[in-house]
Design an enzyme around this catalytic site. Structure first.
Site, PDB file in Angstrom:
ATOM      1  N   HIS A 170       0.739  -1.135   0.221  1.00  0.00           N
ATOM      2  CA  HIS A 170       0.053  -0.081  -0.120  1.00  0.00           C
ATOM      3  C   HIS A 170       1.003   1.317   0.069  1.00  0.00           C
ATOM      4  O   HIS A 170       0.497   2.360  -0.722  1.00  0.00           O
ATOM      5  CB  HIS A 170      -0.981   0.003   1.249  1.00  0.00           C
ATOM      6  N   LYS A 175     -18.068  -6.464   7.202  1.00  0.00           N
ATOM      7  CA  LYS A 175     -16.671  -7.348   7.144  1.00  0.00           C
ATOM      8  C   LYS A 175     -16.271  -7.121   8.393  1.00  0.00           C
ATOM      9  O   LYS A 175     -15.927  -6.053   8.997  1.00  0.00           O
ATOM     10  CB  LYS A 175     -16.027  -6.653   6.195  1.00  0.00           C
ATOM     11  N   ARG A 200      -1.448  -6.077  -8.532  1.00  0.00           N
ATOM     12  CA  ARG A 200      -0.432  -7.013  -8.362  1.00  0.00           C
ATOM     13  C   ARG A 200      -0.277  -7.731  -9.418  1.00  0.00           C
ATOM     14  O   ARG A 200       0.753  -8.294  -9.549  1.00  0.00           O
ATOM     15  CB  ARG A 200      -0.838  -7.595  -6.935  1.00  0.00           C
ATOM     16  N   SER A 256      -2.984  -7.772   2.882  1.00  0.00           N
ATOM     17  CA  SER A 256      -3.332  -7.654   4.297  1.00  0.00           C
ATOM     18  C   SER A 256      -3.668  -8.710   4.937  1.00  0.00           C
ATOM     19  O   SER A 256      -3.364  -9.402   6.009  1.00  0.00           O
ATOM     20  CB  SER A 256      -4.077  -6.517   4.783  1.00  0.00           C
TER      21      SER A 256
HETATM   22  O1  PNS Z   1      -8.480  -2.897   0.346  1.00  0.00           O
HETATM   23  P1  PNS Z   1      -9.865  -3.563  -0.234  1.00  0.00           P
HETATM   24  O2  PNS Z   1     -10.793  -4.069   0.708  1.00  0.00           O
HETATM   25  O3  PNS Z   1      -9.466  -4.441  -1.447  1.00  0.00           O
HETATM   26  O4  PNS Z   1     -10.624  -2.243  -0.957  1.00  0.00           O
HETATM   27  C1  PNS Z   1     -11.870  -2.311  -1.634  1.00  0.00           C
HETATM   28  C2  PNS Z   1     -12.571  -0.932  -1.803  1.00  0.00           C
HETATM   29  C3  PNS Z   1     -12.655  -0.330  -0.515  1.00  0.00           C
HETATM   30  C4  PNS Z   1     -11.811  -0.189  -2.842  1.00  0.00           C
HETATM   31  C5  PNS Z   1     -13.810  -1.412  -2.704  1.00  0.00           C
HETATM   32  O5  PNS Z   1     -14.367  -2.317  -2.004  1.00  0.00           O
HETATM   33  C6  PNS Z   1     -14.646   0.222  -2.537  1.00  0.00           C
HETATM   34  O6  PNS Z   1     -14.409   0.936  -3.281  1.00  0.00           O
HETATM   35  N1  PNS Z   1     -15.919   0.041  -1.751  1.00  0.00           N
HETATM   36  C7  PNS Z   1     -16.780   1.018  -1.727  1.00  0.00           C
HETATM   37  C8  PNS Z   1     -18.165   0.662  -1.898  1.00  0.00           C
HETATM   38  C9  PNS Z   1     -18.454   0.977  -3.309  1.00  0.00           C
HETATM   39  O7  PNS Z   1     -18.094   1.986  -3.961  1.00  0.00           O
HETATM   40  N2  PNS Z   1     -18.898  -0.050  -3.928  1.00  0.00           N
HETATM   41  C10 PNS Z   1     -19.063  -0.029  -5.750  1.00  0.00           C
HETATM   42  C11 PNS Z   1     -18.077  -0.440  -6.555  1.00  0.00           C
HETATM   43  S1  PNS Z   1     -18.207  -0.265  -8.019  1.00  0.00           S
END
Ligand code: PNS
Length: 163
Positions: free
Chosen positions: A22, A46, A95, A132
């Site tokens: 990150h 979660k 990644r 993570s």
């Molecule tokens: O670290 P992560 O858990 O892989 O991050 C994922 C994250 C937070 C970037 C993604 O889940 C997100 O943008 N969630 C917010 C909800 C949202 O906007 N959902 C629609 C996506 S098109």
């Protein structure tokens, strides 16, 4: 006289906890944009090892060297957060190809929903296997994660896991 435009980007994620992968992406984004907001998702569905406040604390310490990076949290849709903060770009680390399919889908959906663009940044190959979730699993069973997370996170991780 032309008005100056602040080029602002968001690095969203769960950051439970922040890893060196990150930080690589955040640091590189900080070199490309005037202001980078690292936004921690508040996800009530979660379960997490660290609270949002703890994750924000660790991130704040870990990015202290970048004056143009700040930490925030958001709840709900990322595009709504982007709209509220005037952020036109999401920066995401990729990644591997396996990341790409889902990330592409989200990027296209976010663009469709609110014309928010996504910049994909290839992670440093040194971090291409880093997640993570794996860090937490390895640390839980006594594996060495000292080269995968910043020192300040390592201490909190071992403390939380009772090691
Ligand atoms: O670290 P992560 O858990 O892989 O991050 C994922 C994250 C937070 C970037 C993604 O889940 C997100 O943008 N969630 C917010 C909800 C949202 O906007 N959902 C629609 C996506 S098109």
């Amino acid at each position: 006289m032309s008005a100056s435009v602040v080029r602002r980007a968001v690095c969203p994620g769960s950051f439970d906890p922040v890893t060196n992968g990150h930080l690589d992406i955040i640091g590189r984004a900080a070199g490309l944009y005037d202001e980078v907001i690292v936004a921690v998702l508040i996800n009530k569905a979660k379960s997490s090892l660290f609270t949002v406040e703890e994750r924000i604390d660790m991130l704040s310490e870990a990015v202290a060297e970048y004056p143009n990076v700040r930490i925030d949290s958001f709840y709900g849709l990322l595009v709504d957060y982007c709209r509220s903060q005037n952020i036109p770009v999401i920066v995401k680390g990729l990644r591997a190809i396996s990341d790409f399919e889902y990330e592409l889908q989200m990027a296209q959906m976010n663009r469709k929903l609110a014309s928010v663009d996504t910049l994909f940044m290839p992670t440093n190959p040194e971090h291409s296997f880093l997640a993570s979730s794996l860090v937490k699993e390895i640390a839980t069973y006594g594996g060495d994660v000292s080269s995968l997370v910043p020192h300040l996170v390592l201490g909190r991780l071992l403390e939380r896991l009772g090691r």
